[in-house]
Every structure is written in structure tokens, then in C-alpha cells.
Design an enzyme around this catalytic site. Sequence first.
Site, PDB file in Angstrom:
ATOM      1  N   ASP A   1     -40.946 -45.852 -52.442  1.00 37.18           N
ATOM      2  CA  ASP A   1     -41.506 -46.959 -51.670  1.00 37.18           C
ATOM      3  C   ASP A   1     -41.320 -48.300 -52.372  1.00 37.18           C
ATOM      4  OD1 ASP A   1     -42.307 -45.363 -49.559  1.00 37.18           O
ATOM      5  OD2 ASP A   1     -44.301 -45.021 -50.391  1.00 37.18           O
TER       6      ASP A   1
ATOM      7  N   HIS B   1     -39.159 -39.334 -51.833  1.00 33.00           N
ATOM      8  CA  HIS B   1     -39.762 -38.599 -50.731  1.00 33.00           C
ATOM      9  C   HIS B   1     -39.066 -38.971 -49.431  1.00 33.00           C
ATOM     10  CE1 HIS B   1     -41.913 -42.429 -50.568  1.00 33.00           C
ATOM     11  NE2 HIS B   1     -42.175 -42.157 -49.308  1.00 33.00           N
TER      12      HIS B   1
ATOM     13  N   ARG C   1     -51.649 -44.935 -44.501  1.00 30.65           N
ATOM     14  CA  ARG C   1     -50.890 -45.078 -45.733  1.00 30.65           C
ATOM     15  C   ARG C   1     -51.455 -46.235 -46.561  1.00 30.65           C
ATOM     16  NH1 ARG C   1     -44.670 -47.048 -46.030  1.00 30.65           N
ATOM     17  NH2 ARG C   1     -45.669 -48.892 -45.210  1.00 30.65           N
TER      18      ARG C   1
ATOM     19  N   HIS D   1     -36.351 -41.833 -50.471  1.00 30.45           N
ATOM     20  CA  HIS D   1     -36.620 -43.166 -51.015  1.00 30.45           C
ATOM     21  C   HIS D   1     -37.840 -43.170 -51.920  1.00 30.45           C
ATOM     22  CE1 HIS D   1     -39.232 -42.943 -47.476  1.00 30.45           C
ATOM     23  NE2 HIS D   1     -39.978 -43.885 -48.044  1.00 30.45           N
TER      24      HIS D   1
END
Length: 176
Positions: free
Chosen positions: A5, A151, A167, A3
Amino acid sequence: GWHSDKSFRPEPSMATILHAVTMPPQGGDTCFADMEAAYDALPPDRKAALAGLRVVHSWELSRQKLGLQATPEEIADAPPMVHPLVRIHPDSGRPSLFMGEHASHFDGRPMAEGRAALAELEAHATSERFMYRHHWRAGDLLMWDNRCLLHKANGDYDMAQLRYLYRVMLKGDVPM
């Protein structure tokens, strides 16, 4: 799955930063696929066929693919978005494929046709020749460009072991 993000947002994430705090002794890697190189490797007739196609990115439909149900609040917060399949990087000017787990189907085309084409493109784009696999160590810090990479985290570790990362995602712009 693979995907980019927040691709289901009007302005998907430009970049993501991950800082590894605690990692399992083995596994838990993150893989990256270079979507510019994957696009470049397509034959000219395939590139021509993809030009102008738009893809529906949907949080709700990506949940359904996994056998999960998005809540009404999640659907209201993240309605389906349509983005170009071939995205032009705003800084480099290079074309890349913009798809992944949240890409459901081609806008205005039969869903089954679009899903099959996206699955074929993803298999091409995530092949070994376009992939980098990062083996995390505590303290590692990675930043990547969501505008030209896919990723995925690998769940190939003992889930009883802790995998803890910080993150940060940077807001992007409307894909062109």
C-alpha cells in the site's frame, strides 16, 4: 495486482488493517506474499546483484500498465518515488524485496530491463511457498506489515455480490 500500500509515496504505509463487514458467499479472498522469505530464498549471487538497486514506484505508470490514465491532479499528488529494491525492516533488521504493482523499473537503467527483472522477481516472490490466502468471513479483522509483505484481493467472486470492508492504513517511514 500484488502491491504494498502506497509504495509510490515518500513514506509508504507501514501497516494496513481490514475489517470485513459483508463478504460474498464464495471468493473475494486476500493473498499475502512474504517478501522477507522470498528474499532469503534467493541465491547469494542474485542477492549481490540486487544490492543497491533502486526502484521507481509510480502511480501514473501503474495506471498505464492497466490501460488507465492518471489525471494531472493524481500525478501532481503522487509523483514518482525512488525506493531501494532491498528494504531493511526498521524493527527486525531483516532484508526484504520492496516492489509490486506500483514498482515500474530500476532507477537509472533501461525501463524494459527493469520491468523484466521485476516481473521475474514478483513471480518468484508470489509463488505458493511464500503465500498465505485468507478466506474472509464477516467480522474478520486483519492487520499486516506493508514493509515486508505484498498483498492482492482476488476478484474471483460474483461482482453482483457485495464485498464490503473497512480499511485503515498507518503511515510509515522512508524505506531504507
